[in-house]
Every structure is written in structure tokens, then in C-alpha cells.
Design an enzyme around this catalytic site. Sequence first.
Site, PDB file in Angstrom:
ATOM      1  N   THR A 232      -1.274   2.899  -5.356  1.00 10.16           N
ATOM      2  CA  THR A 232       0.108   3.381  -5.390  1.00 10.16           C
ATOM      3  C   THR A 232       0.701   3.137  -6.762  1.00 10.16           C
ATOM      4  O   THR A 232       0.346   2.158  -7.427  1.00 10.16           O
ATOM      5  CB  THR A 232       0.962   2.672  -4.329  1.00 10.16           C
ATOM      6  OG1 THR A 232       2.308   3.163  -4.385  1.00 10.16           O
ATOM      7  CG2 THR A 232       1.001   1.171  -4.567  1.00 10.16           C
TER       8      THR A 232
ATOM      9  N   HIS B 182       0.836  -1.197   0.000  1.00  9.51           N
ATOM     10  CA  HIS B 182       0.000   0.000   0.000  1.00  9.51           C
ATOM     11  C   HIS B 182       0.871   1.246   0.000  1.00  9.51           C
ATOM     12  O   HIS B 182       1.816   1.355   0.780  1.00  9.51           O
ATOM     13  CB  HIS B 182      -0.909   0.034   1.237  1.00  9.51           C
ATOM     14  CG  HIS B 182      -1.614   1.347   1.429  1.00  9.51           C
ATOM     15  ND1 HIS B 182      -1.357   2.195   2.489  1.00  9.51           N
ATOM     16  CD2 HIS B 182      -2.551   1.972   0.666  1.00  9.51           C
ATOM     17  CE1 HIS B 182      -2.115   3.263   2.384  1.00  9.51           C
ATOM     18  NE2 HIS B 182      -2.849   3.159   1.290  1.00  9.51           N
ATOM     19  N   SER B 183       0.588   2.185  -0.900  1.00 11.13           N
ATOM     20  CA  SER B 183       1.242   3.486  -0.916  1.00 11.13           C
ATOM     21  C   SER B 183       2.767   3.335  -0.977  1.00 11.13           C
ATOM     22  O   SER B 183       3.289   2.703  -1.896  1.00 11.13           O
ATOM     23  CB  SER B 183       0.787   4.289   0.313  1.00 11.13           C
ATOM     24  OG  SER B 183       1.090   5.642   0.195  1.00 11.13           O
ATOM     25  N   PHE B 184       3.487   3.877  -0.001  1.00 15.27           N
ATOM     26  CA  PHE B 184       4.949   3.764   0.016  1.00 15.27           C
ATOM     27  C   PHE B 184       5.395   2.307  -0.034  1.00 15.27           C
ATOM     28  O   PHE B 184       6.395   1.971  -0.674  1.00 15.27           O
ATOM     29  CB  PHE B 184       5.489   4.446   1.273  1.00 15.27           C
ATOM     30  CG  PHE B 184       6.973   4.335   1.445  1.00 15.27           C
ATOM     31  CD1 PHE B 184       7.839   5.086   0.667  1.00 15.27           C
ATOM     32  CD2 PHE B 184       7.514   3.474   2.389  1.00 15.27           C
ATOM     33  CE1 PHE B 184       9.213   4.983   0.824  1.00 15.27           C
ATOM     34  CE2 PHE B 184       8.879   3.366   2.560  1.00 15.27           C
ATOM     35  CZ  PHE B 184       9.734   4.126   1.776  1.00 15.27           C
TER      36      PHE B 184
END
EC number: 3.1.-.-
Length: 314
Positions: free
Chosen positions: A133, A107-109
Site C-alpha cells: 500500500t 494493509h491496503s486501505f
Amino acid sequence: MSENAAPGLISELKLAVPWGHIAAKAWGSLQGPPVLCLHGWLDNASSFDRLIPLLPQDFYYVAMDFGGHGLSSHYSPGVPYYLQTFVSEIRRVVAALKWNRFSILGHSFGGVVGGMFFCTFPEMVDKLILLDTPLFLLESDEMENLLTYKRRAIEHVLQVEASQEPSHVFSLKQLLQRLLKSNSHLSEECGELLLQRGTTKVATGLVLNRDQRLAWAENSIDFISRELCAHSIRKLQAHVLLIKAVHGYFDSRQNYSEKESLSFMIDTMKSTLKEQFQFVEVPGNHCVHMSEPQHVASIISSFLQCTHMLPAQL
């Protein structure tokens, strides 16, 4: 196991690394196909507590806390947090777990770190799932910003090291207000979930576990060129699922150059990976896997359970 333990959680892990340990939590079947779950910037492994119980339980899910996050050790003094060091954490963790091939859910980063690991060690990754992401962050036209990020990263670390201030003590209400103010996509329930793992009780309240040297994600990420992006995508040997939240990361990009760079990356993945790439848009915000996990659980489950083999990309 505490009363706040996530449903289906089978164990808490502590994996040795040279600077201390990487903490993780595990769900599912030890004998099942392994899936490594990677959280977003300044989040922790608890960000998957509401999603993983909805996924097939014949897989083995391990959600790790990146160094300096959650219950994992901080890096040694003077050692910076860079994308490459987070990528190396994954390599250390899977070596400790004795995994030769596994899937990544990021998720994301965590998706950016997982994507870079995927391209660096393509033979080790079976499937890659990106939760709101991009696979990479591409260089934009604002090249001066890249230098600003690097300078800000160095100055921030030096400032933190020089101050040597004791950890600030907060009440849960104060921390929750701060967290929700800086993360408008988080609900109060999800914020409390992250703080359970992201804080430690002391006599007068709570202190944050995260390393104060961690500030802005941009400081730790390497922006890459379009040429390297396209080259890396051509090396991928597995299926990729990109789940885009309607009101998530992609929607929040205001700069035309950023939007155009994201479109380039997605178009390159579609044209290069073809049937190996799946793109799905779901209702929700950037933390949809926490706030409304039912919107993504069935999509991820179907993707994980798909058993067709992929030809190697030479």
C-alpha cells in the site's frame, strides 16, 4: 473460543465509541510492545489470522475492525465514512487501550489510514509497516475524477438511506463467489476466512455485516498534493517498512499518472527518511499476507525486533 478461532488468539475485544463499539482481536503478550493491525477496504480483522501467528509472540497485536466492517458498529445514520473519521477511530482505540506509543501494521486501505494517523500524531508511532500500500494517495492529473468520487459518495449514501431495503440473505457459496469475483487476488480459503467474521447467520442463510453505505474506497479517501506528501514525510519520526508484492497494488496501476505519483512518493521516502526507510519486494499478490504469509513474516519480524533508536525529525 470457537473452533474457527485463529491460532494464538488470546481475546476478542469490544471497545466503546459514541456510536456503539469497535471490535478487535488480540494475540501475543499483554506486556509486549503494542502493534495495531489495520485491514483493507471491506475486509476485517481476520485478514491477519494467518500472519500474526508467524510473528514474534512477545509483542501484543491488536487487529481492529474499522467502523462499518466486521463486527464493529455501523456509523450513525447520516454520518459519512471519510478518511479522517477512520483516523479518529485509531485515536479512540489506542486511548481505550491506554497506548501512548505503538507500531502500526496496515494493509491496503489500512495502510493509508495508518499513514495519515502517523503523520497527524507522529509522536505516538514507533514503527509503520505498509503491506502493499502507498503511504498516501496523491492527486493525479485527472482532477475531474476527484470530483466524481465525491459526488458518487454522496449519491450512493443517499440512495442507500432512501431504499431502506432489508439485508439480503445469501448462501455461503453465493457470498464466496461474489467475493472472489470482485477480488481476484483472494484464494477460496482466504475468502472463507473473511466471511467468517464478515457475516451473521440468520434462519435462511447469511447476511453481510458491513454497512451498505460503504462502496468504493475512493469515495472515503482524501487525495493529497505532492507538496503535502513531501511535508508530511519530513515530519515522520520513526522507521517505515514498505513491502511491495510483485503482482500487487503497485503492479496493477495502469495509468501513467498513477505510476508516476507512486514513484514520486517512494523516491521522496527514500531520499528523506534514508536509513529510516526500508523497501522490500516479495513474490505474491495484493493479499500476500493472507495467501502466502511466510513471504512477509520474517521481514516484518526482523523489522519489529530491530531495537535501534531513531533521532527525532525536526
